[in-house]
Design a protein around this motif. Structure first.
Motif, PDB file in Angstrom:
ATOM      1  N   SER A 142      38.406   8.382  14.315  1.00  0.00           N
ATOM      2  CA  SER A 142      38.258   7.686  13.035  1.00  0.00           C
ATOM      3  C   SER A 142      36.766   7.472  12.806  1.00  0.00           C
ATOM      4  N   THR A 143      36.349   7.714  11.573  1.00  0.00           N
ATOM      5  CA  THR A 143      34.940   7.591  11.217  1.00  0.00           C
ATOM      6  C   THR A 143      34.835   6.773   9.940  1.00  0.00           C
ATOM      7  N   THR A 144      33.896   5.844   9.920  1.00  0.00           N
ATOM      8  CA  THR A 144      33.666   5.029   8.734  1.00  0.00           C
ATOM      9  C   THR A 144      32.177   5.034   8.412  1.00  0.00           C
ATOM     10  N   LEU A 145      31.847   5.326   7.161  1.00  0.00           N
ATOM     11  CA  LEU A 145      30.476   5.221   6.673  1.00  0.00           C
ATOM     12  C   LEU A 145      30.341   3.854   6.022  1.00  0.00           C
ATOM     13  N   VAL A 146      29.437   3.038   6.551  1.00  0.00           N
ATOM     14  CA  VAL A 146      29.235   1.675   6.081  1.00  0.00           C
ATOM     15  C   VAL A 146      27.830   1.583   5.492  1.00  0.00           C
ATOM     16  N   ASP A 147      27.703   1.045   4.266  1.00  0.00           N
ATOM     17  CA  ASP A 147      26.378   0.944   3.650  1.00  0.00           C
ATOM     18  C   ASP A 147      25.575  -0.202   4.266  1.00  0.00           C
ATOM     19  N   ARG A 148      24.339  -0.347   3.813  1.00  0.00           N
ATOM     20  CA  ARG A 148      23.439  -1.354   4.399  1.00  0.00           C
ATOM     21  C   ARG A 148      23.951  -2.785   4.266  1.00  0.00           C
ATOM     22  N   ASP A 149      24.859  -3.027   3.301  1.00  0.00           N
ATOM     23  CA  ASP A 149      25.438  -4.364   3.117  1.00  0.00           C
ATOM     24  C   ASP A 149      26.699  -4.573   3.946  1.00  0.00           C
ATOM     25  N   GLY A 150      27.126  -3.540   4.701  1.00  0.00           N
ATOM     26  CA  GLY A 150      28.331  -3.651   5.519  1.00  0.00           C
ATOM     27  C   GLY A 150      29.608  -3.253   4.796  1.00  0.00           C
ATOM     28  N   THR A 151      29.469  -2.708   3.590  1.00  0.00           N
ATOM     29  CA  THR A 151      30.634  -2.306   2.800  1.00  0.00           C
ATOM     30  C   THR A 151      31.031  -0.876   3.160  1.00  0.00           C
ATOM     31  N   PRO A 152      32.291  -0.654   3.560  1.00  0.00           N
ATOM     32  CA  PRO A 152      32.740   0.710   3.853  1.00  0.00           C
ATOM     33  C   PRO A 152      32.697   1.573   2.594  1.00  0.00           C
ATOM     34  N   GLN A 153      32.141   2.771   2.701  1.00  0.00           N
ATOM     35  CA  GLN A 153      32.022   3.690   1.575  1.00  0.00           C
ATOM     36  C   GLN A 153      32.942   4.891   1.702  1.00  0.00           C
ATOM     37  N   GLN A 154      33.197   5.317   2.938  1.00  0.00           N
ATOM     38  CA  GLN A 154      34.045   6.480   3.175  1.00  0.00           C
ATOM     39  C   GLN A 154      34.682   6.333   4.546  1.00  0.00           C
ATOM     40  N   ALA A 155      35.915   6.834   4.668  1.00  0.00           N
ATOM     41  CA  ALA A 155      36.618   6.800   5.951  1.00  0.00           C
ATOM     42  C   ALA A 155      37.254   8.164   6.199  1.00  0.00           C
ATOM     43  N   ASN A 156      37.281   8.555   7.459  1.00  0.00           N
ATOM     44  CA  ASN A 156      37.920   9.801   7.881  1.00  0.00           C
ATOM     45  C   ASN A 156      38.852   9.492   9.039  1.00  0.00           C
ATOM     46  N   PHE A 157      39.949  10.207   9.081  1.00  0.00           N
ATOM     47  CA  PHE A 157      40.818  10.172  10.252  1.00  0.00           C
ATOM     48  C   PHE A 157      41.128  11.610  10.618  1.00  0.00           C
ATOM     49  N   CYS A 158      40.997  11.933  11.880  1.00  0.00           N
ATOM     50  CA  CYS A 158      41.197  13.308  12.326  1.00  0.00           C
ATOM     51  C   CYS A 158      42.086  13.301  13.557  1.00  0.00           C
ATOM     52  N   SER A 159      43.127  14.125  13.530  1.00  0.00           N
ATOM     53  CA  SER A 159      43.939  14.350  14.726  1.00  0.00           C
ATOM     54  C   SER A 159      43.683  15.771  15.188  1.00  0.00           C
ATOM     55  N   GLU A 160      43.498  15.925  16.487  1.00  0.00           N
ATOM     56  CA  GLU A 160      43.161  17.222  17.053  1.00  0.00           C
ATOM     57  C   GLU A 160      44.105  17.525  18.216  1.00  0.00           C
ATOM     58  N   ILE A 161      44.663  18.720  18.190  1.00  0.00           N
ATOM     59  CA  ILE A 161      45.583  19.165  19.236  1.00  0.00           C
ATOM     60  C   ILE A 161      44.939  20.341  19.959  1.00  0.00           C
ATOM     61  N   ARG A 162      44.898  20.246  21.279  1.00  0.00           N
ATOM     62  CA  ARG A 162      44.271  21.291  22.086  1.00  0.00           C
ATOM     63  C   ARG A 162      45.103  22.574  22.021  1.00  0.00           C
ATOM     64  N   ARG A 163      44.427  23.681  21.795  1.00  0.00           N
ATOM     65  CA  ARG A 163      45.073  24.996  21.900  1.00  0.00           C
ATOM     66  C   ARG A 163      45.164  25.334  23.382  1.00  0.00           C
ATOM     67  N   VAL A 164      46.330  25.713  23.816  1.00  0.00           N
ATOM     68  CA  VAL A 164      46.505  26.103  25.210  1.00  0.00           C
ATOM     69  C   VAL A 164      47.065  27.517  25.258  1.00  0.00           C
ATOM     70  N   SER A 165      46.750  28.206  26.310  1.00  0.00           N
ATOM     71  CA  SER A 165      47.247  29.572  26.491  1.00  0.00           C
ATOM     72  C   SER A 165      48.664  29.516  27.056  1.00  0.00           C
ATOM     73  N   ALA A 166      49.436  30.531  26.735  1.00  0.00           N
ATOM     74  CA  ALA A 166      50.770  30.640  27.317  1.00  0.00           C
ATOM     75  C   ALA A 166      50.617  30.881  28.809  1.00  0.00           C
ATOM     76  N   PRO A 167      51.511  30.292  29.622  1.00  0.00           N
ATOM     77  CA  PRO A 167      51.402  30.521  31.068  1.00  0.00           C
ATOM     78  C   PRO A 167      51.571  32.002  31.385  1.00  0.00           C
ATOM     79  N   SER A 168      50.797  32.476  32.343  1.00  0.00           N
ATOM     80  CA  SER A 168      50.926  33.891  32.724  1.00  0.00           C
ATOM     81  C   SER A 168      52.168  34.057  33.599  1.00  0.00           C
ATOM     82  N   THR A 169      52.803  35.198  33.436  1.00  0.00           N
ATOM     83  CA  THR A 169      54.055  35.438  34.186  1.00  0.00           C
ATOM     84  C   THR A 169      53.864  36.438  35.278  1.00  0.00           C
TER      85      THR A 169
END
Length: 169
Positions: A142-169
């Motif tokens: 989560s990311t928040t851009l806060v101005d010099r007065d402490g007021t939030p101007q923009q917010a981001n939320f990001c979910s990230e899932i790791r790419r994994v390789s298929a198990p070798s057989t």
């Protein structure tokens, strides 16, 4: 195109401590290739207040001299987007693209393995970012851009899932 096994650290994710208790363990968990969904929210009351995008990022951690750590972030095509250097004393240096290119800030690893970043900008605004894992292969930011007065101007939320390789057989 590379998979997580070509960009991951020497330690498989399953062998890393969870939750991470040190910055090095946290950054080792970041190694690999991630699918992401980012939602951006403008908090200025405009009609175009929300946007969601999908993407892919790669992350590569390395330990540097004098106890510092570095995390290199790239897009899914191999282009470096940014580089974060973490000093042992809590200092942070960001190099890369965008509005925070070349910025200095602070980092802190909180209890439970949550990494918090604070990066001030020249106009008095501050970017506050919180990064944590709920599982070794699920990272949230989560990311928040806060101005010099402490007021939030923009917010981001990001979910990230790791790419994994298929198990070798």
């Amino acid at each position: 195109m590379t998979d997580a096994s070509t960009t991951a650290s020497a330690n498989p994710v399953t062998e890393l401590p969870f939750p991470p208790s040190s910055l090095q363990e946290f950054l080792q968990l970041c190694d690999g290739r991630w699918m992401s969904l980012r939602s951006t929210f403008a908090l200025d009351g405009s009609d175009d207040w929300h946007n969601s995008t999908r993407g892919e990022v790669t992350m590569q951690h390395q330990s540097c001299a004098a106890g510092s750590e570095q995390l290199v972030v790239g897009d899914g095509q191999g282009k470096t987007l940014s580089s974060l250097s973490f000093a042992a004393d809590g200092g942070l240096q960001r190099q890369g693209e965008g509005s925070q290119a070349g910025a200095d800030g602070r980092w802190e690893l909180r209890e439970g393995g949550c990494l918090e970043l604070s990066i001030p900008s020249g106009d008095g605004a501050v970017v506050l970012e919180r990064i944590w894992f709920t599982k070794a292969n699920l990272r949230l930011r989560s990311t928040t851009l806060v101005d010099r007065d402490g007021t939030p101007q923009q917010a981001n939320f990001c979910s990230e899932i790791r790419r994994v390789s298929a198990p070798s057989t």
